[in-house]
Design an enzyme around this catalytic site. Structure first.
Site, PDB file in Angstrom:
ATOM      1  N   ASP A   6       0.859  -1.192   0.000  1.00  0.00           N
ATOM      2  CA  ASP A   6       0.000   0.000   0.000  1.00  0.00           C
ATOM      3  C   ASP A   6       0.888   1.233   0.000  1.00  0.00           C
ATOM      4  O   ASP A   6       1.887   1.262   0.725  1.00  0.00           O
ATOM      5  CB  ASP A   6      -0.913  -0.008   1.243  1.00  0.00           C
ATOM      6  CG  ASP A   6      -2.145   0.867   1.046  1.00  0.00           C
ATOM      7  OD1 ASP A   6      -1.988   2.048   0.703  1.00  0.00           O
ATOM      8  OD2 ASP A   6      -3.261   0.353   1.215  1.00  0.00           O
ATOM      9  N   ASN A   7       0.541   2.244  -0.782  1.00  0.00           N
ATOM     10  CA  ASN A   7       1.314   3.489  -0.740  1.00  0.00           C
ATOM     11  C   ASN A   7       0.707   4.479   0.253  1.00  0.00           C
ATOM     12  O   ASN A   7       1.155   5.617   0.347  1.00  0.00           O
ATOM     13  CB  ASN A   7       1.433   4.122  -2.134  1.00  0.00           C
ATOM     14  CG  ASN A   7       0.096   4.616  -2.663  1.00  0.00           C
ATOM     15  OD1 ASN A   7      -0.937   4.409  -2.045  1.00  0.00           O
ATOM     16  ND2 ASN A   7       0.116   5.267  -3.818  1.00  0.00           N
ATOM     17  N   THR A  10      -4.790   6.594   0.167  1.00  0.00           N
ATOM     18  CA  THR A  10      -6.085   6.728   0.851  1.00  0.00           C
ATOM     19  C   THR A  10      -6.205   5.727   2.001  1.00  0.00           C
ATOM     20  O   THR A  10      -7.137   5.810   2.789  1.00  0.00           O
ATOM     21  CB  THR A  10      -7.267   6.510  -0.119  1.00  0.00           C
ATOM     22  OG1 THR A  10      -7.054   5.278  -0.824  1.00  0.00           O
ATOM     23  CG2 THR A  10      -7.398   7.643  -1.110  1.00  0.00           C
ATOM     24  N   TYR A  37       9.825  -7.158  -7.029  1.00  0.00           N
ATOM     25  CA  TYR A  37      10.119  -8.590  -7.233  1.00  0.00           C
ATOM     26  C   TYR A  37       9.966  -9.323  -5.919  1.00  0.00           C
ATOM     27  O   TYR A  37      10.723  -9.110  -4.989  1.00  0.00           O
ATOM     28  CB  TYR A  37      11.525  -8.773  -7.826  1.00  0.00           C
ATOM     29  CG  TYR A  37      11.577  -8.219  -9.219  1.00  0.00           C
ATOM     30  CD1 TYR A  37      11.237  -9.013 -10.313  1.00  0.00           C
ATOM     31  CD2 TYR A  37      11.870  -6.881  -9.438  1.00  0.00           C
ATOM     32  CE1 TYR A  37      11.202  -8.478 -11.599  1.00  0.00           C
ATOM     33  CE2 TYR A  37      11.849  -6.351 -10.723  1.00  0.00           C
ATOM     34  CZ  TYR A  37      11.510  -7.160 -11.786  1.00  0.00           C
ATOM     35  OH  TYR A  37      11.467  -6.640 -13.052  1.00  0.00           O
ATOM     36  N   LYS A  64      -2.318   6.115 -13.819  1.00  0.00           N
ATOM     37  CA  LYS A  64      -1.071   5.341 -13.724  1.00  0.00           C
ATOM     38  C   LYS A  64      -1.281   4.096 -12.866  1.00  0.00           C
ATOM     39  O   LYS A  64      -0.811   3.005 -13.198  1.00  0.00           O
ATOM     40  CB  LYS A  64       0.043   6.201 -13.095  1.00  0.00           C
ATOM     41  CG  LYS A  64       0.757   7.077 -14.106  1.00  0.00           C
ATOM     42  CD  LYS A  64       1.721   8.031 -13.437  1.00  0.00           C
ATOM     43  CE  LYS A  64       2.997   7.354 -12.983  1.00  0.00           C
ATOM     44  NZ  LYS A  64       3.923   8.339 -12.365  1.00  0.00           N
ATOM     45  N   GLY A  75       2.688  -8.490 -14.646  1.00  0.00           N
ATOM     46  CA  GLY A  75       4.032  -9.003 -14.943  1.00  0.00           C
ATOM     47  C   GLY A  75       4.467  -9.993 -13.868  1.00  0.00           C
ATOM     48  O   GLY A  75       5.049 -11.044 -14.160  1.00  0.00           O
ATOM     49  N   ARG A  79       5.283 -13.945 -14.381  1.00  0.00           N
ATOM     50  CA  ARG A  79       6.584 -14.524 -14.009  1.00  0.00           C
ATOM     51  C   ARG A  79       6.398 -15.712 -13.058  1.00  0.00           C
ATOM     52  O   ARG A  79       7.048 -16.745 -13.209  1.00  0.00           O
ATOM     53  CB  ARG A  79       7.441 -13.422 -13.346  1.00  0.00           C
ATOM     54  CG  ARG A  79       8.788 -13.854 -12.824  1.00  0.00           C
ATOM     55  CD  ARG A  79       9.617 -12.660 -12.327  1.00  0.00           C
ATOM     56  NE  ARG A  79       9.028 -11.930 -11.228  1.00  0.00           N
ATOM     57  CZ  ARG A  79       9.157 -12.256  -9.942  1.00  0.00           C
ATOM     58  NH1 ARG A  79       9.877 -13.290  -9.581  1.00  0.00           N
ATOM     59  NH2 ARG A  79       8.590 -11.518  -9.004  1.00  0.00           N
ATOM     60  N   TYR A 118     -10.776   7.437 -13.529  1.00  0.00           N
ATOM     61  CA  TYR A 118     -11.134   6.212 -12.795  1.00  0.00           C
ATOM     62  C   TYR A 118     -11.896   5.245 -13.705  1.00  0.00           C
ATOM     63  O   TYR A 118     -11.519   4.072 -13.826  1.00  0.00           O
ATOM     64  CB  TYR A 118     -11.985   6.600 -11.584  1.00  0.00           C
ATOM     65  CG  TYR A 118     -12.343   5.446 -10.671  1.00  0.00           C
ATOM     66  CD1 TYR A 118     -11.398   4.878  -9.821  1.00  0.00           C
ATOM     67  CD2 TYR A 118     -13.638   4.929 -10.645  1.00  0.00           C
ATOM     68  CE1 TYR A 118     -11.737   3.826  -8.975  1.00  0.00           C
ATOM     69  CE2 TYR A 118     -13.980   3.883  -9.801  1.00  0.00           C
ATOM     70  CZ  TYR A 118     -13.023   3.335  -8.965  1.00  0.00           C
ATOM     71  OH  TYR A 118     -13.362   2.293  -8.130  1.00  0.00           O
TER      72      TYR A 118
HETATM   73  N1  NAD Z   1     -15.553   0.766  -2.289  1.00  0.00           N
HETATM   74  C1  NAD Z   1     -16.246   0.686  -3.402  1.00  0.00           C
HETATM   75  O1  NAD Z   1     -17.445   1.028  -3.420  1.00  0.00           O
HETATM   76  C2  NAD Z   1     -15.631   0.162  -4.672  1.00  0.00           C
HETATM   77  C3  NAD Z   1     -16.454   0.013  -5.789  1.00  0.00           C
HETATM   78  C4  NAD Z   1     -15.879  -0.450  -6.957  1.00  0.00           C
HETATM   79  C5  NAD Z   1     -14.546  -0.790  -7.008  1.00  0.00           C
HETATM   80  N2  NAD Z   1     -13.781  -0.636  -5.904  1.00  0.00           N
HETATM   81  C6  NAD Z   1     -12.347  -0.957  -6.032  1.00  0.00           C
HETATM   82  O2  NAD Z   1     -11.914  -1.709  -4.914  1.00  0.00           O
HETATM   83  C7  NAD Z   1     -10.578  -1.312  -4.540  1.00  0.00           C
HETATM   84  C8  NAD Z   1     -10.556  -0.895  -3.080  1.00  0.00           C
HETATM   85  O3  NAD Z   1     -11.500   0.172  -2.901  1.00  0.00           O
HETATM   86  P1  NAD Z   1     -11.623   0.939  -1.507  1.00  0.00           P
HETATM   87  O4  NAD Z   1     -13.029   1.402  -1.388  1.00  0.00           O
HETATM   88  O5  NAD Z   1     -11.029   0.141  -0.409  1.00  0.00           O
HETATM   89  O6  NAD Z   1     -10.724   2.212  -1.849  1.00  0.00           O
HETATM   90  P2  NAD Z   1      -9.784   3.049  -0.884  1.00  0.00           P
HETATM   91  O7  NAD Z   1      -9.444   4.307  -1.599  1.00  0.00           O
HETATM   92  O8  NAD Z   1     -10.419   3.145   0.464  1.00  0.00           O
HETATM   93  O9  NAD Z   1      -8.515   2.096  -0.771  1.00  0.00           O
HETATM   94  C9  NAD Z   1      -7.614   1.938  -1.836  1.00  0.00           C
HETATM   95  C10 NAD Z   1      -6.276   1.486  -1.267  1.00  0.00           C
HETATM   96  O10 NAD Z   1      -5.313   1.436  -2.332  1.00  0.00           O
HETATM   97  C11 NAD Z   1      -4.145   2.135  -1.935  1.00  0.00           C
HETATM   98  N3  NAD Z   1      -3.497   2.642  -3.160  1.00  0.00           N
HETATM   99  C12 NAD Z   1      -3.978   3.560  -4.032  1.00  0.00           C
HETATM  100  N4  NAD Z   1      -3.125   3.745  -5.049  1.00  0.00           N
HETATM  101  C13 NAD Z   1      -2.067   2.913  -4.833  1.00  0.00           C
HETATM  102  C14 NAD Z   1      -0.862   2.640  -5.519  1.00  0.00           C
HETATM  103  N5  NAD Z   1      -0.546   3.264  -6.657  1.00  0.00           N
HETATM  104  N6  NAD Z   1      -0.004   1.727  -4.987  1.00  0.00           N
HETATM  105  C15 NAD Z   1      -0.292   1.102  -3.820  1.00  0.00           C
HETATM  106  N7  NAD Z   1      -1.422   1.315  -3.124  1.00  0.00           N
HETATM  107  C16 NAD Z   1      -2.303   2.214  -3.622  1.00  0.00           C
HETATM  108  C17 NAD Z   1      -4.652   3.214  -0.998  1.00  0.00           C
HETATM  109  O11 NAD Z   1      -3.666   3.764  -0.155  1.00  0.00           O
HETATM  110  C18 NAD Z   1      -5.727   2.452  -0.225  1.00  0.00           C
HETATM  111  O12 NAD Z   1      -5.209   1.713   0.848  1.00  0.00           O
HETATM  112  C19 NAD Z   1     -10.182  -0.192  -5.502  1.00  0.00           C
HETATM  113  O13 NAD Z   1      -9.433  -0.721  -6.551  1.00  0.00           O
HETATM  114  C20 NAD Z   1     -11.517   0.307  -6.027  1.00  0.00           C
HETATM  115  O14 NAD Z   1     -11.396   0.864  -7.314  1.00  0.00           O
HETATM  116  C21 NAD Z   1     -14.293  -0.174  -4.739  1.00  0.00           C
END
Ligand code: NAD
Length: 280
Positions: A6-7, A10, A37, A64, A75, A79, A118
């Site tokens: 996690d980065n 959020t 890796y 991105k 990837g 692998r 998105y």
């Molecule tokens: N909650 C919803 O209603 C919903 C609906 C459809 C899809 N999703 C998908 O489910 C997933 C989780 O959703 P959520 O509600 O927990 O969202 P959120 O924003 O609460 O959590 C997303 C997590 O991803 C991490 N993150 C973001 N960009 C990153 C990156 N480049 N590298 C590493 N970590 C990264 C954030 O820090 C966070 O912990 C997401 O992919 C979202 O698109 C969620």
């Protein structure tokens, strides 16, 4: 061993505080846009901000994460020859012209609006996943998640459930953007997780699967339920519609029921009670 990347864009460390001392859990602060890796047995690719204010703060980073992040994770799956699941979204249907939405609907999405980073980001993620399956035989899963809520969601992330609960608890006006006829279908978080795990362990199903609660509710009804459950004095008011906000949302979950033997079990009132307890 569970490696959690996690980065913290959020996400919050406090959400996983109870796991940090577990020897089978490892938090790796890492942005998936950078290759990594590791030796793992499977990947759940959930990284991506999901709330509109958060994914619109830095739309290029959102794209991105969806494209380069998915590319890096695919990837790794290629692998290591391991299964990989994508958390895709109902937003790939855009403002849908089919109701309820089935997986074979291609969507109605604006490529250049504020939500496009998105919506189109997740569409390219799905394309990449599908191409890695066809070209490199990667063992993919695609979950199309519909609005999910529950405890540990960020209290200030600007999504409708958190906004309404915050406003109701403070007895402030509950603001509805746009028309009263707008609908969503809300899925409680534990139901979603159950669906994702079932999909991940389902062998030989590589097509997208809707994971959501088909009980459609109008946004006004949601506001009224939250006012009642919080015993709030809030009033409902209507403000300007948000650009490209879908008018309707309801999953057809026939495939999830048939292929995964999955359907949600927590109704909106039960889920809201647990979520409100967390917000208090
Ligand atoms: N909650 C919803 O209603 C919903 C609906 C459809 C899809 N999703 C998908 O489910 C997933 C989780 O959703 P959520 O509600 O927990 O969202 P959120 O924003 O609460 O959590 C997303 C997590 O991803 C991490 N993150 C973001 N960009 C990153 C990156 N480049 N590298 C590493 N970590 C990264 C954030 O820090 C966070 O912990 C997401 O992919 C979202 O698109 C969620």
């Amino acid at each position: 061993m569970f490696n959690f990347f996690d980065n913290l864009h959020t996400g919050k460390k406090s959400n996983i505080a109870h796991l940090l001392n577990n020897p089978k859990f490892s938090l790796i602060i890492h942005d998936i846009c950078t290759p990594i890796y590791l030796e793992v047995d499977g990947i759940f690719n959930l990284a991506c901000p999901a709330s509109p204010p958060k994914y619109q703060e830095d739309p290029i980073q959102t794209v991105k994460t969806c494209f380069i992040g998915s590319f890096n994770m695919l990837g790794m799956a290629k692998r290591l020859k391991i299964p990989i699941l994508l958390a895709s979204t109902s937003e790939i249907y855009g403002d849908p012209l089919m109701h309820p939405q089935k997986e074979n609907y291609w969507g109605n999405v604006n490529t250049i609006g504020p939500r496009s980073c998105y919506d189109e980001g997740k569409r390219i993620s799905e394309t990449l996943f599908s191409d890695y399956k066809n070209q490199h035989k990667v063992d993919i899963r695609i979950a199309r998640i519909f609005n999910t809520y529950g405890p540990r969601m960020s209290k200030k992330d600007g999504r409708v459930v958190s906004n309404f609960i915050n406003q109701a608890l403070l007895n402030k006006n509950i603001k509805i953007y746009g028309k009263s006829s707008k609908t969503r279908s809300f899925c409680y978080v534990s139901d979603l997780i159950d669906g994702l795990i079932k999909l991940f362990f389902k062998q030989k199903y590589h097509l997208p699967v809707n994971i959501g609660n088909p009980n459609e509710t109008s946004i006004v009804m949601l506001a009224k339920k939250i006012i009642k459950l919080t015993e709030s004095k809030s009033k409902i008011i209507y403000t300007k519609a948000v650009v490209d906000d879908p008018r309707k949302r309801k999953p057809d979950i026939s495939i999830a029921k048939k292929v995964l033997k999955w359907e949600p079990s927590i109704n909106l009132e039960q889920g809201l009670k647990k979520t409100i307890e967390y917000f208090i």
